[in-house]
Design an enzyme around this catalytic site. Sequence first.
Site, PDB file in Angstrom:
ATOM      1  N   SER A  46       0.838  -1.206   0.000  1.00  0.00           N
ATOM      2  CA  SER A  46       0.000   0.000   0.000  1.00  0.00           C
ATOM      3  C   SER A  46       0.871   1.255   0.000  1.00  0.00           C
ATOM      4  O   SER A  46       0.349   2.355  -0.180  1.00  0.00           O
ATOM      5  CB  SER A  46      -0.945  -0.001   1.205  1.00  0.00           C
ATOM      6  OG  SER A  46      -0.230  -0.183   2.404  1.00  0.00           O
ATOM      7  N   GLU A 183      -8.572 -10.217   4.666  1.00  0.00           N
ATOM      8  CA  GLU A 183      -8.979  -8.842   4.316  1.00  0.00           C
ATOM      9  C   GLU A 183     -10.440  -8.782   3.863  1.00  0.00           C
ATOM     10  O   GLU A 183     -10.857  -9.473   2.928  1.00  0.00           O
ATOM     11  CB  GLU A 183      -8.055  -8.274   3.219  1.00  0.00           C
ATOM     12  CG  GLU A 183      -8.457  -6.842   2.854  1.00  0.00           C
ATOM     13  CD  GLU A 183      -7.396  -6.021   2.147  1.00  0.00           C
ATOM     14  OE1 GLU A 183      -6.272  -6.506   1.949  1.00  0.00           O
ATOM     15  OE2 GLU A 183      -7.713  -4.866   1.793  1.00  0.00           O
TER      16      GLU A 183
HETATM   17  O1  KIV Z   1      -0.164  -3.338   1.880  1.00  0.00           O
HETATM   18  C1  KIV Z   1      -1.007  -3.341   2.782  1.00  0.00           C
HETATM   19  O2  KIV Z   1      -1.330  -2.310   3.391  1.00  0.00           O
HETATM   20  C2  KIV Z   1      -1.636  -4.609   3.105  1.00  0.00           C
HETATM   21  C3  KIV Z   1      -2.623  -4.641   4.221  1.00  0.00           C
HETATM   22  C4  KIV Z   1      -3.939  -4.175   3.723  1.00  0.00           C
HETATM   23  C5  KIV Z   1      -2.733  -5.989   4.825  1.00  0.00           C
HETATM   24  O3  KIV Z   1      -1.377  -5.591   2.480  1.00  0.00           O
END
Ligand code: KIV
Length: 264
Positions: A46, A183
């Site tokens: 993310s 998720e």
């Molecule tokens: O990259 C991220 O933030 C994630 C979380 C949503 C688990 O994979």
Amino acid sequence: MAEITVNTFHKRKNTNEKLVMVTAYDAIGAAAAYEAGIDILLAGDSMANTALGFKNTLPLSMEEALFHTAAVKRGAPDAFVIFDMPFMSYQISDEEALRNAARAIKEINADAVKLEGGADHAPLIAKLVNAGIPVMAHIGLLPQKVKTSGGYKAAGKTEDAARQLLEDARKVEEAGAFSVVLECMPADVAAEITAAITIPTIGIGSGAGCSGQVQVLTDVLGLSSFTPRHAKHYAEIGEIMRNALKQYANDVRQGTFPGKENSF
Ligand code: KIV
């Protein structure tokens, strides 16, 4: 803070003590999270959205992910830091996946890797674990599949879909994953999975019945412009930042900064 290892995950599952994970993208965020007593830092893909300004996680490269995860590790050298495998760093071939995951361990001393996928990725998870690389799996809503799913949609909403998620969780456990992210799935499905497997589940948007929770740092701090339903702002740091910067700009324009005390 007591050292976290993969064994901590199993112990916490057995003692029913919640695991707390948050994403981190740089040294300053990692240090703050570690000092706050957060158990696990996920250098999540993310970072593509939150730190790098992309619309989704797909453009993130291995080099960018390694660069940011290394900064996380420097900011919190004693933290348990998970490297999130970027889109297409593990899907092309198992050989490429092994090579990329090994880079995270060898080059930046990550403690584990995370990858999106369930039963379909179980053979790869087994190979990584056999090679000595701890793997956190990730099932349910899979942001790296946003183009094939046509958007970010909650998972496991039909009986068949819920059964498939349970099967996915069992397969990644069998393959040797030390934990699995759940998720955006119904809370009762996540609770059922948590009860059915021996490894801890880390939920995001999947209810309080998971063994732990993960949130995106910028959501927790109130830095993001969009707040997903599964998130909660624990502060409004974005607002605080904008106000501080406005005051700074104002002081410079008015000639009240720098003062004598700031000058040499
Ligand atoms: O990259 C991220 O933030 C994630 C979380 C949503 C688990 O994979």
